[in-house]
Enzyme design. Structure first.
Site, PDB file in Angstrom:
ATOM      1  CD  GLU A 258      78.250  14.830  15.298  1.00 60.95           C
ATOM      2  OE1 GLU A 258      78.032  14.707  16.345  1.00 60.95           O
ATOM      3  OE2 GLU A 258      78.588  13.914  14.572  1.00 60.95           O
ATOM      4  CE  LYS A 318      73.655  12.000  19.467  1.00 62.07           C
ATOM      5  NZ  LYS A 318      75.103  11.952  18.866  1.00 62.07           N
ATOM      6  CB  CYS A 368      76.929  11.444  15.807  1.00 59.43           C
ATOM      7  SG  CYS A 368      78.608  10.213  15.953  1.00 59.43           S
TER       8      CYS A 368
END
Length: 499
Positions: A258, A318, A368
Site C-alpha cells: 500500500e 479501496k 489494508c
C-alpha cells in the site's frame, strides 16, 4: 476486566504473536459466568461493558502509536481517544449483557444458545454500524485451533458463535461445581465429540487450478512511517528502492505494498510511472503496486495499479475505508485536523471490482484492513466462473510500529484463506509480508521491520467453499436471523413461563 485483557491477548499473544484459542474460550467463559451471577440486567450490562472496554483497549492499544507518535496528537488526548473508542464500541457488549441476563431462563441449553447468539449479535453490530470496526473478533483466535475446520462452512462469525456457546457451557459447569449432575456433562461432551469428529473427517475439496504455479516476489520497503511522506527522506528512498526492485524482478508477479509509491502520478518525477509501465509492457512478468490516485478536483483514492503486457494498467480502488485515517466521519473534522496524517479523506471504490487476470489466475487485491470484512470479499464469489483464485493484500501497518497489530492482521488474513480456501499474498511496508496457502498456513515469510524481497510460489484454487457460496448471496443475514430468532424465542418462552 482481567478477562477482557485475556480476550485481547488470545488473538495474538504478546509473547509469540500466535493465537491462543483456549484463552479466548476461557476468558469469554468468565464473562458468561459473571453475567449469570448478577441479580438483574443492570449490573450484567456494566460487567459486560467493563469486559468489552478492557478487551478492545487491549486489542487496539497500538492506535495510540499512530495518533501520538506519527499523528502528532498529544499523548493524553491519544490515550483518551483509544479509551473512548473502546468504551463506545463496548456499549454493544453492555447491550448483550443486559439481554442475556434479562432473558435468563434457568434452562442450561437455552441459556447457552442465547448467550452465543446475543454475543454474536453484538459482534455483528461492531462489524456493520458506522462502517464497522471488527478488529479483534474472538473467532480469529481459532485460526489454528480445533474450531478452524468450521471456517470454510460458516466463516469467522460462525466460529465466534460456536466459541461463545462452548464458553457458556464451560461457565455453567464451573457454576455447578464441585459436584455437577451427570446431565450437566452431556452438552459439553457432545460438543467435544462433534468437534473432534469434524477435525478428523472435514477435508474440503482441494480445487487446484490446472495452471502452473505462479512465482511471486513480495516487496517490503520498511520505509520509516515518520519519513514515508517526507520529500527529503522517505519519498526519494521509496521511489529509488521500489523502482530498482520493479526493474530487476524476475518473478512472474511482483507485489508492492500500500502506497509503495507515496505520491500521486502527477507529482512523480517525469517519466517514473512511464518507465514502470514500459518495464512490464512485454514479456511474462507483471506487477501490482500500491499508489494513491486522483486529484483535488475529482478526489483521491487509495489504489493499486497492475501492469502486464498487452493491456492498459489494471486499477483497484479501496472500497472499505478506515475511519479517521481515510475518511472523516461527520462532526469529527476538528479531531483529524489535530493530527498530521496525510491524505486523510478518500473516495470509495466499488464493492464488485474485477480481479486482475494473469497467467490463468484471477488475483483479487484488497488494501489494508479490507480483509477484515470477509462478507465483502465474498461478494466476488457470486459468479464462480469469475471468482478469485488468489487474494493479494497490500498493507502499510507501519502506522502502528513494531506491535501486535502486525500479528493480529496476519491471523485475520489467514482466516480469510481458510474461509475461501484461497492463497493470500501479503506485501506490506513493515510486516507481516508472507505467502499463505489455501489452508491458512504461512509457507513463506520475511522478517518484520526489515527491508527485503520475499520470493516463492503460489498455487491458485477454483473450488467454491460453502461459506463463499452462501455469503456471496446472503451476506450476514443468516447470522442476524439466527441471533434475532433465538432472542425472540427466549423472550417468548420467558413470557409464557413467567420466569
Amino acid at each position: 476486566m482481567l478477562a477482557g485483557v485475556a480476550q485481547a491477548m488470545s488473538i495474538a499473544a504478546p509473547w509469540d504473536g500466535q493465537p491462543q484459542w483456549w484463552l479466548q474460550i476461557l476468558s469469554l467463559a468468565v464473562i458468561a459466568w459473571s453475567i449469570a451471577a448478577t441479580p438483574n440486567w443492570k449490573p450484567a450490562a456494566m460487567r459486560a461493558w467493563a469486559f468489552g472496554t478492557a478487551w478492545l483497549v487491549g486489542t487496539w492499544w497500538w492506535l495510540f502509536i499512530s495518533m501520538h507518535t506519527y499523528g502528532g496528537l498529544a499523548a493524553p488526548l491519544a490515550a483518551m481517544a483509544v479509551l473512548g473508542l473502546a468504551a463506545f464500541l463496548s456499549l454493544y457488549c453492555a447491550l448483550a449483557g443486559a439481554v442475556i441476563r434479562g432473558l435468563h431462563s434457568g434452562n442450561r441449553g437455552i441459556d447457552a444458545l442465547l448467550f452465543a447468539c446475543v454475543w454474536l449479535a453484538a459482534e455483528l453490530l461492531r462489524v456493520t454500524l458506522f462502517t464497522g470496526f471488527p478488529w479483534g473478533e474472538g473467532g480469529y483466535a481459532h485460526v489454528d485451533g480445533p474450531l478452524a475446520f468450521l471456517a470454510p462452512y460458516v466463516g469467522v462469525h460462525g466460529i465466534t458463535l460456536v466459541a461463545a456457546w462452548l464458553a457458556c457451557l464451560l461457565a455453567q459447569l464451573a457454576m455447578a461445581m464441585p459436584a455437577p449432575r451427570w446431565t450437566g456433562w452431556v452438552a459439553p461432551g457432545l460438543a467435544v465429540a462433534v468437534i473432534a469428529a469434524g477435525n478428523l473427517v472435514a477435508v474440503p475439496a482441494d480445487g487446484a487450478t490446472t495452471q502452473p504455479k505462479l512465482t511471486v516476489a513480495l516487496l517490503q520497503g520498511n520505509i520509516p512511517q515518520d519519513e514515508k511522506f517526507e520529500s527529503g527522506s522517505g519519498i526519494p528512498l521509496a521511489l529509488e528502492w521500489y523502482g530498482v526492485q520493479l526493474r530487476d524482478t524476475k518473478a512472474s508477479l511482483t507485489v508492492a505494498p500500500e502506497t509503495a509509491i507515496p505520491m500521486l502520478p502527477q507529482q512523480l518525477p517525469e517519466g517514473y510511472l512511464d518507465a514502470v509501465t514500459q518495464r512490464f509492457s512485454k514479456g511474462d512478468q507483471a506487477a501490482l503496486v500500491g499508489i494513491p490516485l486522483g486529484s483535488f478536483r475529482d478526489g483521491y483514492t487509495n489504489s493499486a495499479l497492475a501492469f502486464k503486457a498487452g493491456a492498459q494498467p489494471y486499477r483497484y480502488d479501496k472500497h472499505h475505508l478506515v475511519p479517521f485515517g481515510e475518511f472523516i466521519p461527520p462532526l469529527f473534522k476538528w479531531f483529524v485536523q489535530m493530527m498530521s496524517i496525510p491524505l486523510g479523506d478518500f473516495n470509495r471504490g466499488s464493492l464488485t471490482q474485477p480481479s486482475f487476470e494473469w497467467q490463468g489466475q484471477r488475483i483479487a487485491p484488497n488494501i489494508c484492513y479490507e480483509d477484515l470484512f470477509g462478507e465483502e470479499l465474498g461478494v466476488r464469489f457470486a459468479q464462480p466462473e469469475s471468482a478469485p483464485t488468489i487474494f493479494a493484500n497490500v498493507s502499510n501497518i507501519g502506522w502502528f510500529g513494531d506491535s501486535t497489530a502486525i500479528d493480529q492482521h496476519l491471523q485475520i488474513s489467514r482466516m480469510r484463506s481458510l474461509e475461501f480456501q484461497r492463497p493470500m499474498l501479503r506485501a506490506t511496508n513493515t510486516g507481516a509480508t508472507v505467502i499463505i496457502d489455501h489452508r491458512g498456513r504461512v509457507t513463506h515469510s520475511l522478517a518484520r521491520m526489515t527491508r527485503g524481497v520475499l520470493t516463492g510460489e503460489v498455487d491458485g484454487r477454483t473450488h467454491i467453499t460453502p461459506y463463499a457460496a452462501w455469503v456471496s448471496q446472503l451476506g450476514l443475514w443468516p447470522f442476524w436471523l439466527l441471533a434475532l430468532g433465538m432472542t425472540g424465542l427466549a423472550a417468548w418462552r420467558r413470557r409464557v413461563t413467567g420466569g
